[in-house]
Write a protein that holds these residues in place. Structure first.
Motif, short mmCIF file in Angstrom:
data_model
loop_
_atom_site.label_atom_id
_atom_site.label_comp_id
_atom_site.label_asym_id
_atom_site.label_seq_id
_atom_site.Cartn_x
_atom_site.Cartn_y
_atom_site.Cartn_z
N UNK A 1 -0.20 1.16 -19.26
CA UNK A 1 -0.43 2.35 -18.44
C UNK A 1 -1.84 2.34 -17.84
N UNK A 2 -2.80 1.90 -18.63
CA UNK A 2 -4.18 1.83 -18.13
C UNK A 2 -4.30 0.87 -16.96
N UNK A 3 -3.55 -0.26 -17.04
CA UNK A 3 -3.56 -1.23 -15.94
C UNK A 3 -2.97 -0.62 -14.67
N UNK A 4 -1.91 0.17 -14.85
CA UNK A 4 -1.26 0.81 -13.69
C UNK A 4 -2.22 1.81 -13.04
N UNK A 5 -2.90 2.60 -13.89
CA UNK A 5 -3.85 3.59 -13.36
C UNK A 5 -4.99 2.89 -12.60
N UNK A 6 -5.41 1.74 -13.12
CA UNK A 6 -6.50 1.01 -12.47
C UNK A 6 -6.07 0.44 -11.11
N UNK A 7 -4.75 0.33 -10.91
CA UNK A 7 -4.24 -0.21 -9.65
C UNK A 7 -4.23 0.82 -8.52
N UNK A 8 -4.29 2.11 -8.88
CA UNK A 8 -4.10 3.17 -7.89
C UNK A 8 -5.05 3.06 -6.69
N UNK A 9 -6.37 2.89 -6.89
CA UNK A 9 -7.27 2.78 -5.72
C UNK A 9 -6.91 1.60 -4.81
N UNK A 10 -6.54 0.47 -5.41
CA UNK A 10 -6.18 -0.71 -4.60
C UNK A 10 -4.87 -0.47 -3.85
N UNK A 11 -3.91 0.15 -4.54
CA UNK A 11 -2.62 0.45 -3.90
C UNK A 11 -2.81 1.41 -2.74
N UNK A 12 -3.66 2.41 -2.92
CA UNK A 12 -3.93 3.38 -1.84
C UNK A 12 -4.58 2.69 -0.64
N UNK A 13 -5.47 1.74 -0.92
CA UNK A 13 -6.11 0.99 0.17
C UNK A 13 -5.07 0.14 0.91
N UNK A 14 -4.20 -0.51 0.13
CA UNK A 14 -3.14 -1.30 0.75
C UNK A 14 -2.16 -0.44 1.52
N UNK A 15 -1.87 0.75 0.99
CA UNK A 15 -0.97 1.68 1.66
C UNK A 15 -1.55 2.13 3.00
N UNK A 16 -2.86 2.33 3.03
CA UNK A 16 -3.53 2.73 4.28
C UNK A 16 -3.34 1.67 5.36
N UNK A 17 -3.52 0.40 4.98
CA UNK A 17 -3.32 -0.69 5.93
C UNK A 17 -1.87 -0.78 6.38
N UNK A 18 -0.95 -0.64 5.41
CA UNK A 18 0.47 -0.69 5.72
C UNK A 18 0.87 0.41 6.70
N UNK A 19 0.40 1.63 6.45
CA UNK A 19 0.72 2.76 7.33
C UNK A 19 0.11 2.57 8.72
N UNK A 20 -1.09 2.01 8.77
CA UNK A 20 -1.75 1.77 10.06
C UNK A 20 -0.94 0.79 10.90
N UNK A 21 -0.52 -0.30 10.26
CA UNK A 21 0.29 -1.30 10.97
C UNK A 21 1.62 -0.68 11.41
N UNK A 22 2.24 0.08 10.54
CA UNK A 22 3.52 0.72 10.84
C UNK A 22 3.41 1.69 12.01
N UNK A 23 2.45 2.60 11.94
CA UNK A 23 2.31 3.64 12.97
C UNK A 23 1.95 3.04 14.33
N UNK A 24 0.98 2.13 14.36
CA UNK A 24 0.58 1.52 15.63
C UNK A 24 1.72 0.71 16.24
N UNK A 25 2.45 -0.02 15.40
CA UNK A 25 3.57 -0.81 15.91
C UNK A 25 4.64 0.09 16.49
#
Length: 213
Positions: A1-25
Motif C-alpha cells: 500500500x505504501x508503494x501505491x501511495x508513493x506512486x500517486x504524484x508520478x501517476x498524476x504527472x503522467x495523467x497530466x501529459x496523457x490528458x494534454x495529448x488527448x485534448x489537443x489531439x
C-alpha cells in the motif's frame, strides 16, 4: 500500500501529459476530419485525390510508426520537431484521417432532397452545409466518433516512444524500480476510470442531442 501511495504524484504527472495529448489531439483532429471529408466529396479531382492518398497513408500505416517517423525521421530531412509537438502532430494526422472518413459517410448519408429544397429556397452552399448538412451529419456520426474518442485515450500511451512521461512510461519506470507489476495495475485502473468518465459524458451528449429520432 505504501508503494501505491508513493506512486500517486508520478501517476498524476503522467495523467497530466496523457490528458494534454488527448485534448489537443481531439481539438485539432476533428476540424481536420471535417476538412478532409469535404475534400473527399469535392468535385475537384485533384483535391479528391490528395485527400484520398492522405487517408490511405495514415489509415494504412500504424500510428506508432507515424510517431517514430515524424520525431526520428523528419530530422534527417532537415526538419526537427520537439517531442510533444511531434507526438501531437502524428496523432492529429492519424485521427484526422479516421474522422475524415467518418464525417464523409455522415455527409453523404443526408437525403439529397433536403439539399435541393434548400437550393430552391435560395440558400447559399455555405448555409446549406452549416445549417442543414452538418448538424444532421454530426448526429449520424456521433456513435462512431465516440468510439474513436475512447480509442484515442488508449492510443495516447504510444507517445512514450518519444520519451514523454505519460501514464504507461510512469508505470514502466515504477515497475522496474519496485520490481512489481502493481504500477501497471494502478495505471490500468486510471485508464478504466478515465475512459468510463469520457464514455458517460459522450453518452449524455448523445442523448441530449438525439432530437432526430
Amino acid at each position: 500500500m505504501q508503494d501505491i501511495i508513493s506512486l500517486i504524484p508520478q501517476v498524476l504527472q503522467g495523467l497530466t501529459t496523457t490528458l494534454m495529448v488527448f485534448i489537443l489531439t481531439l481539438i485539432l483532429s476533428i476540424p481536420l476530419g471535417v476538412i478532409i471529408a469535404l475534400g473527399r466529396i469535392s468535385k475537384m479531382k485533384i483535391l479528391n485525390s490528395i485527400t484520398g492518398i492522405y487517408i490511405y497513408i495514415f489509415r494504412g500505416t500504424p500510428l506508432l510508426l507515424q510517431i517514430l517517423f515524424i520525431f526520428f525521421g523528419l530530422p534527417s530531412l532537415g526538419l526537427s520537431i520537439p517531442r510533444m509537438p511531434a507526438a501531437i502532430l502524428a496523432m492529429v494526422l492519424n485521427y484526422g484521417a479516421y474522422f475524415g472518413e467518418i464525417f464523409r459517410a455522415g455527409i453523404i448519408s443526408i437525403d439529397k432532397g433536403q439539399i435541393e429544397a434548400a437550393e430552391v429556397l435560395g440558400m447559399s452552399k455555405k448555409d446549406i452545409f452549416v445549417r442543414i448538412i452538418l448538424p444532421q451529419a454530426l448526429k449520424t456520426v456521433f456513435p462512431p466518433v465516440s468510439n474513436e474518442v475512447v480509442t484515442l485515450v488508449k492510443d495516447t500511451a504510444l507517445v512514450y516512444v518519444v520519451g514523454l512521461d505519460e501514464l504507461l512510461k510512469v508505470a514502466k519506470i515504477a515497475s522496474n524500480r519496485l520490481t512489481s507489476i502493481m504500477p501497471f495495475v494502478v495505471v490500468a485502473i486510471v485508464y478504466l476510470i478515465l475512459n468510463g468518465i469520457i464514455a458517460k459524458v459522450l453518452e449524455k451528449i448523445e442523448k441530449k442531442y438525439n432530437y432526430y429520432q
